[in-house]
Design an enzyme around this catalytic site. Structure first.
Site, PDB file in Angstrom:
ATOM      1  N   ASP A  47       0.813  -1.208   0.000  1.00 24.26           N
ATOM      2  CA  ASP A  47       0.000   0.000   0.000  1.00 24.26           C
ATOM      3  C   ASP A  47       0.853   1.267   0.000  1.00 24.26           C
ATOM      4  O   ASP A  47       0.412   2.335   0.437  1.00 24.26           O
ATOM      5  CB  ASP A  47      -0.953   0.013   1.204  1.00 24.26           C
ATOM      6  CG  ASP A  47      -0.216  -0.038   2.527  1.00 24.26           C
ATOM      7  OD1 ASP A  47       1.032  -0.202   2.513  1.00 24.26           O
ATOM      8  OD2 ASP A  47      -0.871   0.088   3.580  1.00 24.26           O
ATOM      9  N   HIS A 249      24.681   4.291 -19.207  1.00 27.00           N
ATOM     10  CA  HIS A 249      23.580   4.475 -18.270  1.00 27.00           C
ATOM     11  C   HIS A 249      23.804   3.634 -17.014  1.00 27.00           C
ATOM     12  O   HIS A 249      22.892   2.983 -16.504  1.00 27.00           O
ATOM     13  CB  HIS A 249      22.245   4.137 -18.924  1.00 27.00           C
ATOM     14  CG  HIS A 249      21.818   5.145 -19.940  1.00 27.00           C
ATOM     15  ND1 HIS A 249      20.778   4.929 -20.813  1.00 27.00           N
ATOM     16  CD2 HIS A 249      22.284   6.378 -20.228  1.00 27.00           C
ATOM     17  CE1 HIS A 249      20.634   5.987 -21.598  1.00 27.00           C
ATOM     18  NE2 HIS A 249      21.542   6.876 -21.257  1.00 27.00           N
ATOM     19  N   ASP A 266      26.938  11.974 -13.824  1.00 25.63           N
ATOM     20  CA  ASP A 266      25.905  12.543 -14.692  1.00 25.63           C
ATOM     21  C   ASP A 266      24.668  12.694 -13.815  1.00 25.63           C
ATOM     22  O   ASP A 266      24.037  11.694 -13.449  1.00 25.63           O
ATOM     23  CB  ASP A 266      25.649  11.614 -15.876  1.00 25.63           C
ATOM     24  CG  ASP A 266      24.706  12.212 -16.911  1.00 25.63           C
ATOM     25  OD1 ASP A 266      23.977  13.164 -16.586  1.00 25.63           O
ATOM     26  OD2 ASP A 266      24.693  11.712 -18.054  1.00 25.63           O
ATOM     27  N   ASP A 277      20.838  19.076 -16.139  1.00 24.10           N
ATOM     28  CA  ASP A 277      21.503  17.880 -16.673  1.00 24.10           C
ATOM     29  C   ASP A 277      22.984  18.214 -16.878  1.00 24.10           C
ATOM     30  O   ASP A 277      23.340  18.893 -17.836  1.00 24.10           O
ATOM     31  CB  ASP A 277      20.844  17.468 -17.990  1.00 24.10           C
ATOM     32  CG  ASP A 277      21.380  16.151 -18.539  1.00 24.10           C
ATOM     33  OD1 ASP A 277      22.174  15.492 -17.843  1.00 24.10           O
ATOM     34  OD2 ASP A 277      21.002  15.786 -19.670  1.00 24.10           O
ATOM     35  N   HIS A 356      27.398   7.873 -28.789  1.00 22.01           N
ATOM     36  CA  HIS A 356      26.113   8.571 -28.688  1.00 22.01           C
ATOM     37  C   HIS A 356      26.159   9.912 -29.414  1.00 22.01           C
ATOM     38  O   HIS A 356      27.217  10.358 -29.875  1.00 22.01           O
ATOM     39  CB  HIS A 356      25.728   8.774 -27.221  1.00 22.01           C
ATOM     40  CG  HIS A 356      26.754   9.492 -26.394  1.00 22.01           C
ATOM     41  ND1 HIS A 356      26.923  10.856 -26.405  1.00 22.01           N
ATOM     42  CD2 HIS A 356      27.674   9.025 -25.513  1.00 22.01           C
ATOM     43  CE1 HIS A 356      27.880  11.206 -25.572  1.00 22.01           C
ATOM     44  NE2 HIS A 356      28.371  10.112 -25.019  1.00 22.01           N
ATOM     45  N   HIS A 360      20.752  16.773 -26.862  1.00 24.89           N
ATOM     46  CA  HIS A 360      19.307  16.504 -26.845  1.00 24.89           C
ATOM     47  C   HIS A 360      18.624  17.740 -26.272  1.00 24.89           C
ATOM     48  O   HIS A 360      19.241  18.571 -25.597  1.00 24.89           O
ATOM     49  CB  HIS A 360      18.969  15.257 -26.030  1.00 24.89           C
ATOM     50  CG  HIS A 360      19.428  15.275 -24.597  1.00 24.89           C
ATOM     51  ND1 HIS A 360      18.790  16.008 -23.618  1.00 24.89           N
ATOM     52  CD2 HIS A 360      20.463  14.665 -23.965  1.00 24.89           C
ATOM     53  CE1 HIS A 360      19.400  15.837 -22.453  1.00 24.89           C
ATOM     54  NE2 HIS A 360      20.425  15.034 -22.637  1.00 24.89           N
ATOM     55  N   HIS A 367      15.289  14.326 -21.447  1.00 23.51           N
ATOM     56  CA  HIS A 367      15.344  14.183 -22.902  1.00 23.51           C
ATOM     57  C   HIS A 367      14.029  14.760 -23.400  1.00 23.51           C
ATOM     58  O   HIS A 367      13.040  14.058 -23.573  1.00 23.51           O
ATOM     59  CB  HIS A 367      15.517  12.717 -23.315  1.00 23.51           C
ATOM     60  CG  HIS A 367      16.902  12.206 -23.079  1.00 23.51           C
ATOM     61  ND1 HIS A 367      17.326  10.990 -23.544  1.00 23.51           N
ATOM     62  CD2 HIS A 367      17.980  12.746 -22.466  1.00 23.51           C
ATOM     63  CE1 HIS A 367      18.590  10.794 -23.201  1.00 23.51           C
ATOM     64  NE2 HIS A 367      19.002  11.853 -22.539  1.00 23.51           N
ATOM     65  N   GLU A 390      27.252  17.363 -24.909  1.00 25.26           N
ATOM     66  CA  GLU A 390      27.831  16.324 -24.058  1.00 25.26           C
ATOM     67  C   GLU A 390      28.681  15.314 -24.838  1.00 25.26           C
ATOM     68  O   GLU A 390      28.325  14.141 -24.923  1.00 25.26           O
ATOM     69  CB  GLU A 390      26.737  15.605 -23.282  1.00 25.26           C
ATOM     70  CG  GLU A 390      25.558  15.102 -24.115  1.00 25.26           C
ATOM     71  CD  GLU A 390      24.538  14.377 -23.259  1.00 25.26           C
ATOM     72  OE1 GLU A 390      24.926  13.449 -22.523  1.00 25.26           O
ATOM     73  OE2 GLU A 390      23.354  14.742 -23.343  1.00 25.26           O
ATOM     74  N   TYR A 394      34.981   6.773 -24.420  1.00 26.16           N
ATOM     75  CA  TYR A 394      34.863   5.597 -23.562  1.00 26.16           C
ATOM     76  C   TYR A 394      35.817   4.542 -24.113  1.00 26.16           C
ATOM     77  O   TYR A 394      35.557   3.950 -25.160  1.00 26.16           O
ATOM     78  CB  TYR A 394      33.410   5.106 -23.542  1.00 26.16           C
ATOM     79  CG  TYR A 394      32.438   6.252 -23.348  1.00 26.16           C
ATOM     80  CD1 TYR A 394      32.129   6.713 -22.083  1.00 26.16           C
ATOM     81  CD2 TYR A 394      31.888   6.912 -24.453  1.00 26.16           C
ATOM     82  CE1 TYR A 394      31.279   7.803 -21.907  1.00 26.16           C
ATOM     83  CE2 TYR A 394      31.036   7.997 -24.286  1.00 26.16           C
ATOM     84  CZ  TYR A 394      30.735   8.441 -23.015  1.00 26.16           C
ATOM     85  OH  TYR A 394      29.906   9.521 -22.849  1.00 26.16           O
ATOM     86  N   ARG A 411      33.050  12.096 -19.917  1.00 23.20           N
ATOM     87  CA  ARG A 411      31.985  12.857 -20.568  1.00 23.20           C
ATOM     88  C   ARG A 411      31.908  14.221 -19.875  1.00 23.20           C
ATOM     89  O   ARG A 411      32.062  14.311 -18.650  1.00 23.20           O
ATOM     90  CB  ARG A 411      30.643  12.135 -20.492  1.00 23.20           C
ATOM     91  CG  ARG A 411      29.521  12.840 -21.246  1.00 23.20           C
ATOM     92  CD  ARG A 411      28.298  11.942 -21.488  1.00 23.20           C
ATOM     93  NE  ARG A 411      27.604  11.501 -20.303  1.00 23.20           N
ATOM     94  CZ  ARG A 411      27.627  10.261 -19.823  1.00 23.20           C
ATOM     95  NH1 ARG A 411      28.354   9.324 -20.445  1.00 23.20           N
ATOM     96  NH2 ARG A 411      26.955   9.944 -18.727  1.00 23.20           N
ATOM     97  N   GLU A 413      29.343  17.643 -19.901  1.00 23.26           N
ATOM     98  CA  GLU A 413      28.020  18.049 -20.388  1.00 23.26           C
ATOM     99  C   GLU A 413      27.589  19.362 -19.752  1.00 23.26           C
ATOM    100  O   GLU A 413      27.669  19.528 -18.533  1.00 23.26           O
ATOM    101  CB  GLU A 413      26.990  16.971 -20.058  1.00 23.26           C
ATOM    102  CG  GLU A 413      25.572  17.301 -20.474  1.00 23.26           C
ATOM    103  CD  GLU A 413      24.594  16.211 -20.091  1.00 23.26           C
ATOM    104  OE1 GLU A 413      23.507  16.171 -20.696  1.00 23.26           O
ATOM    105  OE2 GLU A 413      24.908  15.407 -19.180  1.00 23.26           O
TER     106      GLU A 413
END
Length: 445
Positions: A47, A249, A266, A277, A356, A360, A367, A390, A394, A411, A413
């Protein structure tokens, strides 16, 4: 002692929400309507519910903060075009979960023309009688269920003169185009979210210690969010030490921070539903090694050149291609790629290290919504758009990679607003030059 929380900017006014609804309705054909449900509470276990977060499109049009609400827009209706259904006032339930706004509050405080509690939804069919096209989020099963139910009720009364809708159309794309360009009030909230996020990243840099765990830096970050009024992260906080930074991620945030490693964070706070971000990468022990610094400076130069390229008329595609060129040239110079620059770009060999896109949209969603192309072509940037920059590299832990670079993920950003004359960087309060990061980290908390 902790510093005082940052002063809060003004919330979006009821007048601005009303103007947004007017802009949406101006794009609709005659005899149309809009049905847009808010978010519902979701059970976490037994609950207990997850913390409530309003649907972004619903919030954009009315700002009403409670679950299980329904916004109905009826262009041209003389008795009022904006109608809200919401939770009924209930003293017994309010004793457990807090005071409810109720229909009267929806009118007086949120600018609705009319409001009813959810027990009155049976009168929806009267409101939609004669409306030919109903705009709603077609992917939303709740919205579709409501619309189909109303159409069935009206069809059943056709012999008594009721006229059921003949067409359902998607409202999402129309709302998303409105959301893409931010107002001054929205930008004030986004500046605040960015400032909170920047303070959090600075705090994490100063809290870094060899032997601490990734989740402890996550705790430092999220403490700063809440202290300054960002009630939650805008997305799952990423704290990746060492090779974990190569997982784009990564959210486990459970590993110890090792001497000689970098850590990638990040993270962004969400203030009044608007997202910050930021990504920064820094040495756990406060000092970059020579190899780390060489790789870091490649990413930093690409990031700074990309930020400088943001201006009206530029495209995310052109900015990304510039980043690809800069990163690829740096990889060749460091010996991680071989051959000519153009050959490596054409063959996309760089994608082993850069997986990537560079940007964005940013706004109510991290996003954020809005199309990236118009008639198949990259969309030119316009003042009021907000985007991220960004780039990253890697480096896999592979035998054909020089040992000094193996397992390094970097990275950087920033959040950038397109202005009439160029750009405004919302996240400049967080250092990103290697020497500035090292200096801040020496000021240990």
């Amino acid at each position: 002692m902790r510093p005082e929380p940052l002063p809060r900017p003004a919330p979006i006014s009821p007048e601005e929400f009303a103007a947004r609804r007017e802009r949406l309705m101006a794009e609709l054909p005659e005899r149309s309507a809009v049905l847009l449900p808010g978010a519902a509470l979701k059970t976490r276990n037994h609950d207990s519910e997850y913390a409530f977060r309003q649907n972004s499109d619903f919030h954009y049009l009315c700002g009403f903060p409670e679950p299980d609400a329904l916004l109905v827009l009826l262009p041209g209706r003389e008795a009022g075009e904006a109608i809200l259904y919401c939770q009924e006032k209930d003293p017994e339930k309010e004793a457990w979960t807090g005071i409810r706004i109720g229909p009267e509050g929806a009118v007086s405080d949120y600018g609705m023309d009319e409001a009813f509690d959810n027990t009155q939804r049976h009168n929806l069919s009267e409101l939609l009688d004669g409306r030919q096209t109903v705009y709603l989020p077609l992917a939303d099963t709740t919205a579709m269920g409501i619309a189909e139910g109303v159409r069935g009720q009206l069809s059943a009364r056709a012999r008594r003169g009721a006229i059921a809708p003949t067409r359902f159309a998607d409202v999402s794309a129309l709302i998303h185009e409105l959301r893409l360009t931010k107002s001054e009030a929205e930008l004030a909230l986004m500046r605040h979210a960015a400032q909170i996020s920047a303070l959090a990243h600075r705090r994490a840099m100063q809290a870094s210690r060899v032997g601490r765990f990734e989740y402890q830096l996550q705790a430092e970050i999220e403490h700063e969010f809440v202290w300054h009024g960002a009630r939650a992260p805008a997305y799952g906080t990423i704290v990746g030490g060492g090779a974990n930074a190569c997982v784009l991620h990564y959210v486990e945030n459970a590993a110890p921070l090792e001497d000689g490693d970098l850590v990638l964070i990040d993270a962004g706070g969400e203030f009044d539903l608007y997202a910050g971000d930021i990504t920064r990468t820094f040495p756990v022990n406060g000092r970059f090694s020579d190899a780390q610094r060489a790789l870091y400076d490649v990413v930093l130069e690409a990031e700074e050149r990309a930020v400088a390229a943001v201006e009206p008329g530029a495209t995310l595609e052109s900015i990304h291609q510039g980043v690809v060129r800069d990163l690829t040239a740096g990889l060749i110079e460091l010996g991680l790629l071989e051959g000519e620059l153009e050959e490596n770009i054409e063959s996309q060999r760089f994608r082993r290290f850069y997986l990537h896109s560079t940007s964005h949209w940013l706004g109510l969603d991290v996003h954020d919504v809005g199309s990236y192309r118009i008639d198949g072509e990259p969309r030119p940037l316009e003042p009021g758009m907000v985007l991220t920059i960004e780039p990253g590299l890697y480096i896999p832990d592979a035998e054909d990679i020089p040992s000094a670079y193996r397992g390094i993920g970097i990275r950087i950003e920033d959040d950038v607003v397109v202005t009439e004359s160029g750009r405004e960087v919302l996240t400049s309060q967080v250092p990103k030059a290697a020497e500035d990061i090292e200096t801040l980290m020496q000021e240990r908390s």
